[in-house]
Design a protein around this motif. Sequence first.
Motif, short mmCIF file in Angstrom:
data_model
loop_
_atom_site.label_atom_id
_atom_site.label_comp_id
_atom_site.label_asym_id
_atom_site.label_seq_id
_atom_site.Cartn_x
_atom_site.Cartn_y
_atom_site.Cartn_z
N TYR A 157 -11.06 28.65 36.49
CA TYR A 157 -11.52 27.60 37.41
C TYR A 157 -13.01 27.77 37.71
O TYR A 157 -13.76 26.79 37.77
CB TYR A 157 -10.74 27.66 38.72
N LEU A 188 -3.39 23.90 34.95
CA LEU A 188 -4.54 23.03 35.21
C LEU A 188 -4.12 21.67 35.76
O LEU A 188 -4.82 21.10 36.60
CB LEU A 188 -5.34 22.82 33.93
N VAL A 201 -10.20 21.90 39.94
CA VAL A 201 -10.26 23.34 39.65
C VAL A 201 -10.54 24.14 40.93
O VAL A 201 -11.21 25.15 40.91
CB VAL A 201 -11.33 23.64 38.57
#
Length: 207
Positions: free
Chosen positions: A187, A29, A206
């Motif tokens: 995401y 992330l 994302v």
Amino acid sequence: MFEDRPNRDAEVVLVGRSNVGKSTVMRELTGHDVSTGGKPGVTRQPNHFDWTAQDFMFTDLPGFGFMSGVKDERREQIQTDIVHYLEEYADHILAGVLVLDGNSAVEIIDRHADRGEVPHDVEMFGFLREVGIEPIVAVNKMDKVDDEDERLNAICDRLGVYPPWQQWQGETIAPICAKRGSMEPLYECLRTRFHEAKRDDLLGFVS
């Protein structure tokens, strides 16, 4: 109690048992290498990765459940601290990502349930909802699962979310393999949450 939380208005938190791959998910992330280890319980304090311009951060909370070399008293304190953190900052948390090990989650949940206990994962899923944080379930290590649909339906069933799991795709259930960088389902869920929160400025995190 956990201290030194950066003063950021928007946050995504990762919660889950020790050794389910939370730190690896966090690395994917954020692009930052996070301490990971084969032993459960490597993360004992929250790991925050924050961006001042967006007033936003990702937070990896310590794992709950069994931790190698950690006394029961300390383990329980960490769990209490996690609960307090989520309660205190619920208004700032755009998404609570509950990370499960797709390969073992059903067996672990059933083992605890058979002993008459409320499994930690089920409890945490319900608790997030209780404090107003709609959970996303990132089912990690899916590369080790033979029948994906069967496993994901079983996880939905244990969490009290009606199968088939596909109806929760892009919203609540995200089958991933963080180690291989296979993160798109998560995401997608986070994009949904950011958009609902009118925070399209965060979509770049994302994409």
